[in-house]
Design an enzyme around this catalytic site. Structure first.
Site, PDB file in Angstrom:
ATOM      1  N   VAL A 196     -20.146 -23.066 -13.926  1.00 28.00           N
ATOM      2  CA  VAL A 196     -19.365 -22.013 -13.283  1.00 28.00           C
ATOM      3  C   VAL A 196     -20.075 -20.697 -13.508  1.00 28.00           C
ATOM      4  O   VAL A 196     -20.769 -20.498 -14.512  1.00 28.00           O
ATOM      5  CB  VAL A 196     -17.932 -21.941 -13.858  1.00 28.00           C
ATOM      6  N   SER A 197     -19.957 -19.775 -12.542  1.00 23.10           N
ATOM      7  CA  SER A 197     -20.565 -18.462 -12.684  1.00 23.10           C
ATOM      8  C   SER A 197     -19.748 -17.622 -13.652  1.00 23.10           C
ATOM      9  O   SER A 197     -18.643 -17.989 -14.054  1.00 23.10           O
ATOM     10  CB  SER A 197     -20.648 -17.769 -11.320  1.00 23.10           C
ATOM     11  N   THR A 198     -20.292 -16.457 -14.018  1.00 26.17           N
ATOM     12  CA  THR A 198     -19.662 -15.629 -15.051  1.00 26.17           C
ATOM     13  C   THR A 198     -18.288 -15.103 -14.638  1.00 26.17           C
ATOM     14  O   THR A 198     -17.481 -14.770 -15.484  1.00 26.17           O
ATOM     15  CB  THR A 198     -20.575 -14.440 -15.393  1.00 26.17           C
ATOM     16  N   ASP A 199     -18.039 -15.045 -13.314  1.00 28.10           N
ATOM     17  CA  ASP A 199     -16.737 -14.520 -12.888  1.00 28.10           C
ATOM     18  C   ASP A 199     -15.718 -15.635 -12.646  1.00 28.10           C
ATOM     19  O   ASP A 199     -14.604 -15.411 -12.219  1.00 28.10           O
ATOM     20  CB  ASP A 199     -16.887 -13.680 -11.613  1.00 28.10           C
ATOM     21  N   ASP A 200     -16.143 -16.890 -12.872  1.00 29.96           N
ATOM     22  CA  ASP A 200     -15.218 -18.026 -12.738  1.00 29.96           C
ATOM     23  C   ASP A 200     -15.119 -18.691 -14.100  1.00 29.96           C
ATOM     24  O   ASP A 200     -15.969 -19.481 -14.494  1.00 29.96           O
ATOM     25  CB  ASP A 200     -15.764 -19.006 -11.698  1.00 29.96           C
TER      26      ASP A 200
END
Length: 304
Positions: free
Chosen positions: A20-24
């Site tokens: 997952v990316s840093t904002d998820d």
């Protein structure tokens, strides 16, 4: 449903990887999809897709064994780029590991999956060519602007820069010597200083399967001695082989001639060299003339 190719059925573990990316922060959908497979192991990573450092992906790839299957929820969760994705998939295939992507219905074990692999390979090659073209174009544009590539201090002949590079290369050379010394130093220690360097170089070449010249071997050993890795005594001069007196050699040659009456001078030369008998001057190579000279010293010797 795509048919699994013969010999490629499920045999090993299902190992899942989710990113997952840093904002998820949660990636609940990915986890749920992978848990429904179900996966025997699940590696979860929170990193940007462009980040090269992915410790969980490295752990997942290391955990895979032949017969296992790597499972991801979507293709873009695995590779940083199309080229990186294809590199991972090719590596898995070589290791006998299958690969599945749930969202796309991609399964490397099926004929459809193999076809998609070929298509991905074509796209990746196209992308490589585009990257190469952009790099060349950028270099050409920079040169037009007067940009000079390379180390300017080195090109200017700066002595400090040159010394720094020489020191770095020298350090690398010493490290390589130390890493490989176990392959040749035992032979050197066994033979030196009793044997001359040419004999040692031949023995090291046979032991390692690599051709070692006398100069290369002596240079490497001297360096290891200088680094304190090898006993300095190996550099001592080898004792000279004892020279036989002419009288001894004359008797030996006479004996060969008497034992083989039909033997020519060249035949005696061949026997002497096969026995590793050196000439009165200590040389390993004989000539018919030197044999004849010794035979003349023994009046009773027959002339071959």
């Amino acid at each position: 449903m795509p048919k699994i190719r013969e010999g490629q059925g499920l045999m090993g573990r299902q190992i899942g990887y989710a990113r997952v990316s840093t904002d998820d922060l949660h990636g609940k959908a990915q986890k749920a999809a992978l848990q429904a497979v179900p996966c025997d192991l699940l590696f979860f990573e929170q990193e940007s897709g462009a980040n090269r450092d992915r410790p969980e992906l490295a752990r997942a790839l290391k955990a895979l064994r032949a017969g296992d299957t790597l499972v991801v929820a979507r293709l873009e969760r695995l590779g940083r780029s199309l080229i990186h994705l294809l590199q991972i998939m090719e590596d898995l295939e070589q290791r006998g590991v299958a690969f599945r992507s749930l969202a796309e219905g991609f399964d490397m074990r099926t004929d459809e999956g193999q076809l998609m692999m070929q298509q991905l390979g074509s796209f990746a090659e196209f992308e490589r060519k585009r990257i190469t073209a952009r790099i060349k174009s950028g270099i050409a544009a920079a040169r037009k602007r007067g940009v000079v590539f390379g180390n300017p201090r080195l090109k200017a002949g700066d002595k400090d820069a040159i010394k720094k590079i020489v020191r770095a290369r020298d350090k690398t050379h010493v490290t390589q010597l130390i890493d490989t010394m176990d392959t040749f130093i035992p032979t050197v220690l066994r033979m030196r200083p009793a044997k001359p360097w040419p004999e040692v170089a031949e023995a090291v070449s046979r032991a390692t399967g690599v051709t070692w010249t006398v100069e290369r071997l002596m240079r490497s050993v001297r360096r290891l001695v200088g680094e304190g890795m090898v006993d300095r005594r190996v550099l001592r001069k080898a004792p000279r082989p004892r020279r036989r007196r002419s009288e001894e050699l004359a008797l030996l040659v006479q004996g060969l001639a008497l034992a083989n009456p039909g033997l020519s001078l060249r035949g005696i030369v061949g026997q002497l060299e096969a026995m590793n008998i050196r000439t009165p001057a200590g040389k390993p190579t004989w000539t018919p003339a030197s044999v004849a000279h010794l035979l003349r010293k023994v009046p009773s010797a027959p002339s071959p």
